[in-house]
Each structure stands twice: as structure tokens, then as C-alpha cells.
Write a protein that holds these residues in place. Structure first.
Motif, PDB file in Angstrom:
ATOM      1  N   LYS A 188      -1.529  45.570 -16.313  1.00 46.42           N
ATOM      2  CA  LYS A 188      -2.841  44.274 -16.554  1.00 46.42           C
ATOM      3  C   LYS A 188      -4.096  44.216 -17.482  1.00 46.42           C
ATOM      4  O   LYS A 188      -4.224  45.624 -17.357  1.00 46.42           O
ATOM      5  CB  LYS A 188      -3.560  43.469 -15.614  1.00 46.42           C
ATOM      6  CG  LYS A 188      -4.151  43.960 -14.836  1.00 46.42           C
ATOM      7  CD  LYS A 188      -4.413  42.637 -13.064  1.00 46.42           C
ATOM      8  CE  LYS A 188      -5.234  43.879 -11.978  1.00 46.42           C
ATOM      9  NZ  LYS A 188      -5.854  42.887 -11.564  1.00 46.42           N
ATOM     10  N   GLY A 241     -11.350  42.714 -17.230  1.00 47.90           N
ATOM     11  CA  GLY A 241     -12.680  42.660 -18.620  1.00 47.90           C
ATOM     12  C   GLY A 241     -12.237  41.465 -19.248  1.00 47.90           C
ATOM     13  O   GLY A 241     -13.052  41.241 -20.553  1.00 47.90           O
ATOM     14  N   GLY A 242     -11.484  40.408 -19.193  1.00 42.01           N
ATOM     15  CA  GLY A 242     -11.170  39.727 -19.939  1.00 42.01           C
ATOM     16  C   GLY A 242     -10.626  39.444 -21.366  1.00 42.01           C
ATOM     17  O   GLY A 242      -9.999  39.162 -21.702  1.00 42.01           O
ATOM     18  N   ALA A 243     -10.206  40.854 -21.476  1.00 41.70           N
ATOM     19  CA  ALA A 243      -8.911  41.378 -22.610  1.00 41.70           C
ATOM     20  C   ALA A 243      -7.418  40.920 -23.016  1.00 41.70           C
ATOM     21  O   ALA A 243      -7.064  40.630 -21.779  1.00 41.70           O
ATOM     22  CB  ALA A 243      -9.145  42.942 -22.619  1.00 41.70           C
ATOM     23  N   THR A 244      -7.142  40.029 -23.026  1.00 42.95           N
ATOM     24  CA  THR A 244      -5.553  39.489 -23.769  1.00 42.95           C
ATOM     25  C   THR A 244      -4.899  40.548 -24.449  1.00 42.95           C
ATOM     26  O   THR A 244      -3.430  40.445 -24.797  1.00 42.95           O
ATOM     27  CB  THR A 244      -5.514  38.657 -24.063  1.00 42.95           C
ATOM     28  OG1 THR A 244      -6.135  38.145 -25.418  1.00 42.95           O
ATOM     29  CG2 THR A 244      -6.872  37.255 -23.241  1.00 42.95           C
TER      30      THR A 244
END
Length: 161
Positions: free
Chosen positions: A38, A41-44
Motif C-alpha cells: 500500500k 502518506g496519502g499517495a495513490t
């Protein structure tokens, strides 16, 4: 510090193979080494500086940071946290277009182990295990790209780039 590599030619376009290797939902279907992964830190999506947490089927976990993202040719990462055995660990995937629907994929690791005094004995053993795993991962990518509809599924998704 050992550098090891494995490569394989795959009958698929190199840009699609690159995208498949970076699509974490689809990757868990073809990569026999990984159990889960996964973005942190909010990265996609993959980008320089983005961190990813991975768990292997053997239970080992590692956090890595992307240091190179050069679609559709190269992606590289380095370990930021991981098993005590590794003092340093980095890896790269390279995708070289051979023809419209043929790609050479190279998988490379660079690592150093602990304790330093045991490295001359430990590192060759680790290199053999990692090389076997790299080959199995490449074979999983090849099998999935050449014999399933995973690339068609990938084409049907919106591009992250």
C-alpha cells in the motif's frame, strides 16, 4: 555489496508492462512474492519520494521509497525500513522495448547485510534466494501478461498519468 539481476523477454508492449508493474491491485494477482502492499502518506501512485509498505508471503515487511520513476522505462526504490538482516537494500525494474509487442524486463537488487563480519558468508546465500524470487516474479509477470486478460483489464482502467 552485491548487485544481482534477472531478466526475461515478454510478449507484451513495454508501456503496458510498466503500468501493470505499478498497478498495485493487479500486481497482487501476478506477483508471487507479495502478500500486500500500500501507498503511504496519502499517495495513490508511484512518484519520486513516495513511500510504499509491502508484505511478502513469507511475512517479512519492508517500507520503500521511490527514487526513480521514469515511465515507461524504469522505476527504482530504496528501503527506508525493513528486516534487520538488510543494512541497505534497493531495487529497480527496467523495461526495454524490443518490438511493438515484445519487451525485455530486467529486475535488479543491490543490498548489504548485517552483521558486516558475516557478509562474506551471508550475502551469497541471500543473493541465491533473492535471485530465485526475482525469477519467479518475472515468470509471474510473463505468464499473466501473455496468458490472461490482465492487460485488457489494465487498458480499461483510467490511466494514473
Amino acid at each position: 555489496m552485491p548487485t544481482i539481476a534477472a531478466d526475461l523477454e515478454i510478449d507484451a508492449p513495454h508501456a503496458e508492462l510498466f503500468e501493470l508493474a505499478q498497478d498495485y491491485d493487479l500486481r497482487l494477482r501476478w506477483d508471487p512474492f507479495l502478500n500486500s502492499m500500500k501507498f503511504l502518506g496519502g499517495a495513490t501512485e508511484a512518484a519520486v519520494g513516495v513511500r510504499v509498505w509491502v508484505r511478502a508471503h513469507n511475512g517479512l515487511t519492508m517500507e520503500v521509497e521511490y527514487i526513480t520513476v521514469n515511465p515507461p522505462d524504469q522505476v527504482a526504490m530504496k528501503m527506508t525500513r525493513g528486516p534487520w538482516l538488510f543494512r541497505q537494500f534497493s531495487g529497480a525494474w527496467l523495461f526495454k522495448r524490443l518490438a511493438e509487442d515484445r519487451t525485455r524486463v530486467v529486475f535488479r537488487y543491490n543490498f548489504a547485510t548485517r552483521p558486516r563480519l558475516a557478509a562474506p558468508v551471508v550475502e551469497p546465500i541471500v543473493a541465491r534466494v533473492l535471485t530465485r524470487d526475482m525469477r519467479l516474479r518475472l515468470e509471474g509477470l510473463k505468464r499473466s501478461a501473455e496468458t490472461t486478460d490482465i492487460l485488457a483489464e489494465l487498458r480499461g482502467r483510467p490511466s494514473p498519468r
